[in-house]
Design a protein around this motif. Sequence first.
Motif, PDB file in Angstrom:
ATOM      1  N   PRO A 206       0.833  -1.205   0.000  1.00 26.23           N
ATOM      2  CA  PRO A 206       0.000   0.000   0.000  1.00 26.23           C
ATOM      3  C   PRO A 206       0.869   1.257   0.000  1.00 26.23           C
ATOM      4  O   PRO A 206       1.996   1.248   0.511  1.00 26.23           O
ATOM      5  N   PRO A 207       0.369   2.342  -0.562  1.00 25.00           N
ATOM      6  CA  PRO A 207       1.190   3.568  -0.636  1.00 25.00           C
ATOM      7  C   PRO A 207       1.675   4.042   0.730  1.00 25.00           C
ATOM      8  O   PRO A 207       2.801   4.534   0.852  1.00 25.00           O
ATOM      9  N   GLU A 208       0.830   3.902   1.764  1.00 28.84           N
ATOM     10  CA  GLU A 208       1.240   4.396   3.079  1.00 28.84           C
ATOM     11  C   GLU A 208       2.304   3.506   3.739  1.00 28.84           C
ATOM     12  O   GLU A 208       2.886   3.887   4.759  1.00 28.84           O
ATOM     13  N   MET A 209       2.564   2.294   3.156  1.00 27.07           N
ATOM     14  CA  MET A 209       3.544   1.391   3.742  1.00 27.07           C
ATOM     15  C   MET A 209       4.863   1.355   2.974  1.00 27.07           C
ATOM     16  O   MET A 209       5.759   0.585   3.324  1.00 27.07           O
ATOM     17  N   LEU A 211       7.325   3.688   2.685  1.00 26.58           N
ATOM     18  CA  LEU A 211       8.461   4.138   3.489  1.00 26.58           C
ATOM     19  C   LEU A 211       8.797   3.168   4.615  1.00 26.58           C
ATOM     20  O   LEU A 211       9.984   2.873   4.843  1.00 26.58           O
TER      21      LEU A 211
END
Length: 296
Positions: A206-209, A211
Amino acid sequence: MLTPDPKYPELRRRRFRPIPVRMLVPNVITLLAICAGLTAIRLSIEGRMELAVAAIVFAAVLDGVDGRVARMIKGQSKFGAELDSLADFVNFGVAPGLMLYFWQLHELNNGGWIAAMVFAIAGGLRLARFNASIDDPNKPAFAANYFTGVPAPAGAILAMLPFYLAFLGVSKPPAMLTAAYTLLIAFLMVSRLPVFSGKTVRMRVPPEMVLPVFVSVVFFVALLIGYPWHILSIGSVLYLGSLPWGWKSYRDHERKAAATVQPDVTGEAAASSAAAAATFPPAPDDAEDERPARLN
């Protein structure tokens, strides 16, 4: 210089087309892995075992990279596949066996040499079976997510577990125990044990994961560089402990596939019986037989 006869065009000089650079990149990585494996043999002869083990680990990393790079840049070739098999035999069959022999197995004389030789041969047989079963049409779909036997790179990493423990300060085990462990890993490589590969698992982050994943990868690499023998020891033990789980997972998929096929076979048999009954109706009873008596 002979000039080709225009009457026989098949005898004209064959022209080779230039090879794209993308076809060479995976082969260069494979050649670097072979260099690492051969260097590990030299280092083990010189007694520099830590560097020799590091060279095998580096070769295993390159082995995991070359195939993915080839698929990514569409640089697969039959030549590359054959070269990769040769590299795996040298790096994960011959080199670890010789390293174990120079390190401790030589204390058993011929017995230690036999253990090292069996390990190397098991690596070659494992690779030959893998190449022969790639295009097996009878393999079920779920089997693509499993290896048959421990793969050669993992077998080499597992076989060097006595090295990791010795580098951590653990007393060197008896030579007989090291030989038995080497033969056990060789048996696992040539066995029919299903081992989870994870090749068909498609993971999307997912984009939020993104980093946090980057940070985790960097953290793991830092741990591997700072505490290599701890990480390799723990990883080897965990891998050995996961083998029963892989076998159980494969059996569960096998039972589900068999349960799915059984109703289909039963339904087809019932349909065949019904069709046969419609085609060949049963003979009439005596009470319903309207033929003349003389024919009865």
